[in-house]
Design a protein around this motif. Structure first.
Motif, PDB file in Angstrom:
ATOM      1  N   GLU A 158       0.830  -1.213   0.000  1.00 52.24           N
ATOM      2  CA  GLU A 158       0.000   0.000   0.000  1.00 52.24           C
ATOM      3  C   GLU A 158       0.864   1.263   0.000  1.00 52.24           C
ATOM      4  OE1 GLU A 158      -3.384   0.094   2.689  1.00 52.24           O
ATOM      5  OE2 GLU A 158      -3.185   2.276   2.868  1.00 52.24           O
ATOM      6  N   LEU A 159       1.918   1.256   0.785  1.00 51.78           N
ATOM      7  CA  LEU A 159       2.785   2.449   0.852  1.00 51.78           C
ATOM      8  C   LEU A 159       3.400   2.733  -0.514  1.00 51.78           C
ATOM      9  CD1 LEU A 159       4.651   1.902   4.283  1.00 51.78           C
ATOM     10  CD2 LEU A 159       2.691   3.381   3.829  1.00 51.78           C
ATOM     11  N   ILE A 160       3.920   1.698  -1.140  1.00 47.21           N
ATOM     12  CA  ILE A 160       4.585   1.884  -2.432  1.00 47.21           C
ATOM     13  C   ILE A 160       3.567   2.332  -3.484  1.00 47.21           C
ATOM     14  CG2 ILE A 160       5.863   0.719  -4.295  1.00 47.21           C
ATOM     15  CD1 ILE A 160       7.126  -1.048  -2.019  1.00 47.21           C
ATOM     16  N   GLU A 161       2.410   1.653  -3.509  1.00 45.42           N
ATOM     17  CA  GLU A 161       1.381   1.995  -4.499  1.00 45.42           C
ATOM     18  C   GLU A 161       0.901   3.428  -4.352  1.00 45.42           C
ATOM     19  OE1 GLU A 161      -0.559  -2.372  -5.360  1.00 45.42           O
ATOM     20  OE2 GLU A 161      -1.815  -0.849  -4.394  1.00 45.42           O
ATOM     21  N   ARG A 162       0.806   3.895  -3.112  1.00 44.50           N
ATOM     22  CA  ARG A 162       0.302   5.255  -2.899  1.00 44.50           C
ATOM     23  C   ARG A 162       1.384   6.322  -3.042  1.00 44.50           C
ATOM     24  NH1 ARG A 162      -4.293   4.940   1.864  1.00 44.50           N
ATOM     25  NH2 ARG A 162      -5.930   4.446   0.412  1.00 44.50           N
ATOM     26  N   GLY A 163       2.596   5.895  -3.294  1.00 52.19           N
ATOM     27  CA  GLY A 163       3.674   6.878  -3.447  1.00 52.19           C
ATOM     28  C   GLY A 163       4.106   7.468  -2.124  1.00 52.19           C
ATOM     29  N   ILE A 164       4.038   6.655  -1.082  1.00 54.61           N
ATOM     30  CA  ILE A 164       4.477   7.113   0.236  1.00 54.61           C
ATOM     31  C   ILE A 164       5.904   6.641   0.472  1.00 54.61           C
ATOM     32  CG2 ILE A 164       4.060   7.035   2.724  1.00 54.61           C
ATOM     33  CD1 ILE A 164       1.074   6.521   2.096  1.00 54.61           C
ATOM     34  N   ARG A 165       6.774   7.585   0.647  1.00 49.05           N
ATOM     35  CA  ARG A 165       8.179   7.263   0.884  1.00 49.05           C
ATOM     36  C   ARG A 165       8.390   6.937   2.360  1.00 49.05           C
ATOM     37  NH1 ARG A 165      13.494  11.050  -0.218  1.00 49.05           N
ATOM     38  NH2 ARG A 165      14.920   9.470   0.522  1.00 49.05           N
ATOM     39  N   PHE A 166       9.019   5.810   2.610  1.00 48.78           N
ATOM     40  CA  PHE A 166       9.224   5.365   3.983  1.00 48.78           C
ATOM     41  C   PHE A 166      10.662   5.618   4.390  1.00 48.78           C
ATOM     42  CE2 PHE A 166      10.615   2.160   7.022  1.00 48.78           C
ATOM     43  CZ  PHE A 166       9.620   2.186   7.973  1.00 48.78           C
ATOM     44  N   ARG A 167      10.847   6.105   5.595  1.00 47.73           N
ATOM     45  CA  ARG A 167      12.210   6.188   6.135  1.00 47.73           C
ATOM     46  C   ARG A 167      12.203   6.167   7.664  1.00 47.73           C
ATOM     47  NH1 ARG A 167      14.967  11.877   4.906  1.00 47.73           N
ATOM     48  NH2 ARG A 167      16.208  11.007   6.589  1.00 47.73           N
ATOM     49  N   THR A 168      13.351   5.926   8.224  1.00 50.52           N
ATOM     50  CA  THR A 168      13.436   5.911   9.681  1.00 50.52           C
ATOM     51  C   THR A 168      14.460   6.961  10.120  1.00 50.52           C
ATOM     52  OG1 THR A 168      15.159   4.216   9.667  1.00 50.52           O
ATOM     53  CG2 THR A 168      12.896   3.453   9.914  1.00 50.52           C
ATOM     54  N   LEU A 193      12.377  -1.569   2.330  1.00 45.97           N
ATOM     55  CA  LEU A 193      11.223  -0.690   2.102  1.00 45.97           C
ATOM     56  C   LEU A 193      11.681   0.745   1.805  1.00 45.97           C
ATOM     57  CD1 LEU A 193       8.210  -0.293   1.878  1.00 45.97           C
ATOM     58  CD2 LEU A 193       8.061  -0.142   4.365  1.00 45.97           C
ATOM     59  N   GLU A 194      12.747   1.177   2.474  1.00 42.28           N
ATOM     60  CA  GLU A 194      13.265   2.537   2.190  1.00 42.28           C
ATOM     61  C   GLU A 194      13.662   2.627   0.721  1.00 42.28           C
ATOM     62  OE1 GLU A 194      14.978   4.309   6.415  1.00 42.28           O
ATOM     63  OE2 GLU A 194      16.366   3.211   5.140  1.00 42.28           O
ATOM     64  N   GLN A 195      14.323   1.604   0.269  1.00 37.26           N
ATOM     65  CA  GLN A 195      14.786   1.550  -1.119  1.00 37.26           C
ATOM     66  C   GLN A 195      13.596   1.499  -2.092  1.00 37.26           C
ATOM     67  OE1 GLN A 195      17.836   1.747  -2.454  1.00 37.26           O
ATOM     68  NE2 GLN A 195      16.859   1.552  -4.463  1.00 37.26           N
ATOM     69  N   ASP A 196      12.681   0.562  -1.833  1.00 38.38           N
ATOM     70  CA  ASP A 196      11.582   0.325  -2.773  1.00 38.38           C
ATOM     71  C   ASP A 196      10.551   1.445  -2.788  1.00 38.38           C
ATOM     72  OD1 ASP A 196      12.933  -1.963  -3.280  1.00 38.38           O
ATOM     73  OD2 ASP A 196      11.512  -3.318  -2.288  1.00 38.38           O
ATOM     74  N   SER A 197      10.519   2.263  -1.738  1.00 41.63           N
ATOM     75  CA  SER A 197       9.535   3.361  -1.707  1.00 41.63           C
ATOM     76  C   SER A 197      10.194   4.704  -2.002  1.00 41.63           C
ATOM     77  CB  SER A 197       8.856   3.407  -0.330  1.00 41.63           C
ATOM     78  OG  SER A 197       9.787   3.814   0.664  1.00 41.63           O
ATOM     79  N   SER A 198      11.466   4.663  -2.362  1.00 41.84           N
ATOM     80  CA  SER A 198      12.224   5.920  -2.449  1.00 41.84           C
ATOM     81  C   SER A 198      11.756   6.865  -3.561  1.00 41.84           C
ATOM     82  CB  SER A 198      13.726   5.648  -2.592  1.00 41.84           C
ATOM     83  OG  SER A 198      13.959   4.921  -3.771  1.00 41.84           O
ATOM     84  N   ASP A 199      10.986   6.356  -4.525  1.00 43.77           N
ATOM     85  CA  ASP A 199      10.459   7.225  -5.587  1.00 43.77           C
ATOM     86  C   ASP A 199       9.182   7.950  -5.162  1.00 43.77           C
ATOM     87  OD1 ASP A 199      12.454   6.494  -7.282  1.00 43.77           O
ATOM     88  OD2 ASP A 199      11.282   4.959  -8.343  1.00 43.77           O
ATOM     89  N   GLY A 200       8.623   7.567  -4.037  1.00 44.98           N
ATOM     90  CA  GLY A 200       7.346   8.138  -3.608  1.00 44.98           C
ATOM     91  C   GLY A 200       7.435   9.633  -3.362  1.00 44.98           C
ATOM     92  N   THR A 201       6.454  10.352  -3.907  1.00 44.14           N
ATOM     93  CA  THR A 201       6.475  11.816  -3.753  1.00 44.14           C
ATOM     94  C   THR A 201       5.185  12.347  -3.132  1.00 44.14           C
ATOM     95  OG1 THR A 201       5.664  12.034  -6.010  1.00 44.14           O
ATOM     96  CG2 THR A 201       8.041  12.235  -5.694  1.00 44.14           C
ATOM     97  N   GLU A 202       4.226  11.456  -2.851  1.00 45.28           N
ATOM     98  CA  GLU A 202       2.937  11.925  -2.318  1.00 45.28           C
ATOM     99  C   GLU A 202       3.046  12.301  -0.851  1.00 45.28           C
ATOM    100  OE1 GLU A 202       0.001  12.461  -3.825  1.00 45.28           O
ATOM    101  OE2 GLU A 202       1.011  12.063  -5.719  1.00 45.28           O
ATOM    102  N   MET A 203       3.788  11.494  -0.128  1.00 47.26           N
ATOM    103  CA  MET A 203       3.925  11.720   1.313  1.00 47.26           C
ATOM    104  C   MET A 203       5.181  11.015   1.797  1.00 47.26           C
ATOM    105  SD  MET A 203       1.120  10.762   4.256  1.00 47.26           S
ATOM    106  CE  MET A 203       1.889   9.590   5.353  1.00 47.26           C
ATOM    107  N   GLU A 204       5.657  11.454   2.953  1.00 42.82           N
ATOM    108  CA  GLU A 204       6.813  10.797   3.551  1.00 42.82           C
ATOM    109  C   GLU A 204       6.389  10.280   4.927  1.00 42.82           C
ATOM    110  OE1 GLU A 204      11.429  11.784   3.272  1.00 42.82           O
ATOM    111  OE2 GLU A 204      10.272  13.397   4.182  1.00 42.82           O
TER     112      GLU A 204
END
Ligand code: IPE
Ligand code: IPE
Ligand code: MG
Length: 255
Positions: free
Chosen positions: A100-110, A128-139
């Motif tokens: 869901e995070l990746i699909e919604r463009g949510i970038r994950f980080r810690t 997950l940080e790597q795979d979601s790194s293109d997300g621009t909708e939310m962090e």
């Protein structure tokens, strides 16, 4: 991309201004469980549902950065079984929400001293940080093994090493360059800090970054924190006047 069905009009909730960065001290899981005569871990499990609700609501209402204080540097001193249970819940969250995070463009980080975290958890985080790194909708920022004092000390130490090696001139150290060395790096400071469970303290959260954040403390225990409670916090924020040391007249442009 953000579909229409996925967004909420903040005005429908009476929210005039949506903060760009919301940070939450998610507190009260243990008390929630105790009230029900259950073990603390059950409260944490229920708290994970509140995490999902809050991430979704943040996304829908247009919050750009959401930081969740999940585990403090001091929480390592809790009973071993509780620490292990919390790490297991984190693993479940990472694998359960990943799509869901990746699909919604949510970038994950810690943010935090991630070296203290077990390698298998660290690997899942890195993936997950790597795979979601293109997300621009939310962090979505999870503060894990995080302490505000520890953060400031590690930034100071990194400067000290660079000064010693001749890479940095001490006179060049200012608020901006110091901020960049914190775990939060280029993430803007929180506009709004929410703490659940009624405790009126910062508990070593982002000591530097919260300098001018608006504070909203609610008695609601974290597992009970609903969309309506979140909307209430955002409405409260909308009614604040942030002055940053100026006079009210300077801020509003009135005489
Ligand atoms: C917050 O709930 C979660 C973490 C700190 C990991 P607590 O576990 O602190 O719950 P209380 O404060 O004991 O109720
Ligand atoms: C702060 O809550 C840390 C997190 C929410 C992760 P604590 O429960 O650890 O804080 P204190 O001990 O009440 O100050
Ligand atoms: Mg607590």
């Amino acid at each position: 991309m953000r579909g229409d069905k996925d967004s909420i009009d903040p005005a429908a909730y009476g929210i005039e201004t949506v903060p760009s960065h919301v940070a939450i001290i998610m507190d009260g899981n243990g008390r929630w469980a105790k009230q029900r005569g259950r073990i603390r871990l059950l409260g944490h499990r229920e708290g994970a549902k509140a995490v999902r609700r809050s991430v979704r609501f943040s996304y829908k209402v247009g919050v750009k950065h959401l930081t969740l204080f999940a585990f403090s540097a001091q929480n390592w001193a809790r009973p071993e079984s509780e620490v292990a249970g919390l790490m297991e819940l984190l693993m479940e969250y990472l694998s359960g929400e990943r799509r869901e995070l990746i699909e919604r463009g949510i970038r994950f980080r810690t943010v935090g001293d991630i070296e203290r975290v077990a390698p298998r958890v660290r690997e899942e985080i890195a993936r997950l940080e790597q795979d979601s790194s293109d997300g621009t909708e939310m962090e979505l920022i999870i503060a894990l093994s995080y302490g505000g004092r520890e953060d400031i000390v590690q930034a100071a130490r990194s400067f000290a090493e660079d000064v010693k090696a001749g890479r940095v001139d001490p006179s060049s150290i200012d608020i901006e360059s110091f901020s960049k060395r914190l775990y939060t790096g280029a993430i803007p400071d929180p506009d709004l800090l929410i703490r659940t469970s009624g405790e009126q303290r910062i508990s070593n959260f982002m000591l530097w970054q919260l300098a001018y954040s608006e504070l909203h403390i609610t008695d609601v225990l974290w597992p009970d924190f609903s969309e309506e409670d979140y909307a209430t916090a955002l409405r409260d924020y909308s009614n604040r006047e942030r002055r940053f040391g100026l006079t009210g007249a300077q801020v509003t442009g009135s005489k």
